[in-house]
Enzyme design. Structure first.
Site, PDB file in Angstrom:
ATOM      1  N   ASP A  27      21.578  30.090  71.311  1.00  0.00           N
ATOM      2  CA  ASP A  27      21.851  29.557  72.631  1.00  0.00           C
ATOM      3  C   ASP A  27      23.355  29.826  72.832  1.00  0.00           C
ATOM      4  O   ASP A  27      24.075  30.030  71.848  1.00  0.00           O
ATOM      5  CB  ASP A  27      21.562  28.052  72.645  1.00  0.00           C
ATOM      6  CG  ASP A  27      22.030  27.421  73.933  1.00  0.00           C
ATOM      7  OD1 ASP A  27      21.609  27.893  75.001  1.00  0.00           O
ATOM      8  OD2 ASP A  27      22.844  26.467  73.874  1.00  0.00           O
ATOM      9  N   ASP A  29      25.890  28.415  75.725  1.00  0.00           N
ATOM     10  CA  ASP A  29      26.805  27.351  76.144  1.00  0.00           C
ATOM     11  C   ASP A  29      26.683  26.161  75.185  1.00  0.00           C
ATOM     12  O   ASP A  29      25.578  25.706  74.892  1.00  0.00           O
ATOM     13  CB  ASP A  29      26.494  26.918  77.585  1.00  0.00           C
ATOM     14  CG  ASP A  29      27.731  26.333  78.263  1.00  0.00           C
ATOM     15  OD1 ASP A  29      28.832  26.434  77.698  1.00  0.00           O
ATOM     16  OD2 ASP A  29      27.586  25.751  79.345  1.00  0.00           O
TER      17      ASP A  29
HETATM   18 MG   LIG Z   1      23.482  24.975  75.141  1.00  0.00          MG
END
Ligand SMILES: [Mg+2]
Length: 307
Positions: A27, A29
């Site tokens: 992932d 962010d």
């Molecule tokens: Mg995230």
């Protein structure tokens, strides 16, 4: 006895985990960056993983960027990445529509932004709906707006122009049970720097679901479909794959749903206490949210990679 969950990844354990995987799904962010600032050591971790012949993929629920734009962001922030390694919900929504037999040749009513339009353009799917669509007249005008008879799917993604009229149009199209209802991702909030946040796409999807009394097919994490997109392109083996993320109900649950190993990093939205409480829970659903391992920050993987 159940296998321990939420174990701190250090030293030899990190080496062992790295040896046991060929593919790393990240992932972005909260894991590799915060907004526009890369997390210390993150680009070096990606670089060293590649050096050790691990395949790296970026799996994001963000529907506001095309594969190209996401790869550009990665490169700008110091990560070596190509667009083929990026699996975002705009791109994967287009892939989904291409493979669903009942949609064949249909048009989309799109509640979404430019990236979704561009990904649909790339695969030759036509659509109506993007851009501002303010209300006019009274309720009976809204309910009798002309509909496009070729629309066979309603897609809901992040749309800054979401309006009452768009919601009404979605309701009109989805009255037909044969019309597909697709949502990019159910994230409820988009965290911003300084502890601020704006409502996420999940809020728009819930509004449409409530109006039509139907559940959307979800493309993004924790839905298995986004992982299946990686598998169908690269043939990754789940037993040799790890998902690294900062959210339990998207990243870690995706890993559990797809039988991947999971690592939680504490630089994002989840605290260690929350993760530990899922690991200690007697409720099977909550235990599925518990990561196998956790690290304080992605940079904690560096010593094992440099060794
Ligand atoms: Mg995230």
């Amino acid at each position: 006895m159940a296998v321990s969950k939420c174990v701190k990844l250090t030293g030899a354990l990190t080496q062992e985990l790295l040896k046991s995987v060929d593919n790393v799904l990240f992932d972005c962010d909260g894991v590799l960056w915060h907004g526009d600032s890369a997390i210390a050591g993150a680009s070096e971790v990606v670089k060293l993983l590649r050096k050790k012949n691990k395949r790296v993929f970026f799996v994001t629920n963000n529907s506001t960027k095309t594969q190209e734009l996401y790869a550009q962001k990665l490169c700008k922030m110091g990560f070596e990445a190509v667009k083929e390694e990026v699996f975002g919900t705009a791109h994967c929504t287009a892939l989904y529509l291409k493979q669903v037999a009942c949609f064949n040749g249909g048009k989309v009513y799109l509640i979404g932004g430019k990236a979704l339009s561009e990904e649909l353009d790339k695969v030759g799917i036509s659509y109506v709906g993007p851009g501002p669509d303010p209300v006019f007249g009274g309720m009976s005008d809204w309910a009798s707006v002309p509909l496009d008879p070729d629309v066979k799917a309603v897609v809901v993604g992040f749309d800054e122009h979401f309006s009452y009229l768009k919601l009404t149009k979605a309701l009109c199209y989805l009255k037909d049970p044969g019309c597909l209802f697709i949502g990019t991702n159910t994230d409820t909030k988009l965290p911003l720097e300084g502890g601020r946040a704006v409502p996420g796409t999940g809020c728009l999807i819930r509004a449409v679901e409530t109006a039509v009394n139907r559940k959307a097919i979800i493309i993004g994490k924790p839905s298995k479909f986004i992982y299946d997109c990686v598998v169908s392109k690269y043939g990754v083996d789940p037993a040799r794959t790890v998902m690294v993320g900062d959210r339990l109900d998207t990243d870690i649950l995706l890993g559990s749903n797809c039988n991947l190993k999971t690592v939680l990093t504490l630089t994002g939205v989840t605290s260690l206490v929350e993760a530990q409480s899922c690991a200690a829970s007697n409720c099977p659903e909550e235990r599925r949210l518990a990561p196998d391992f956790y690290i304080d920050t992605i940079g904690d993987l560096l010593p094992a990679l440099q060794g």
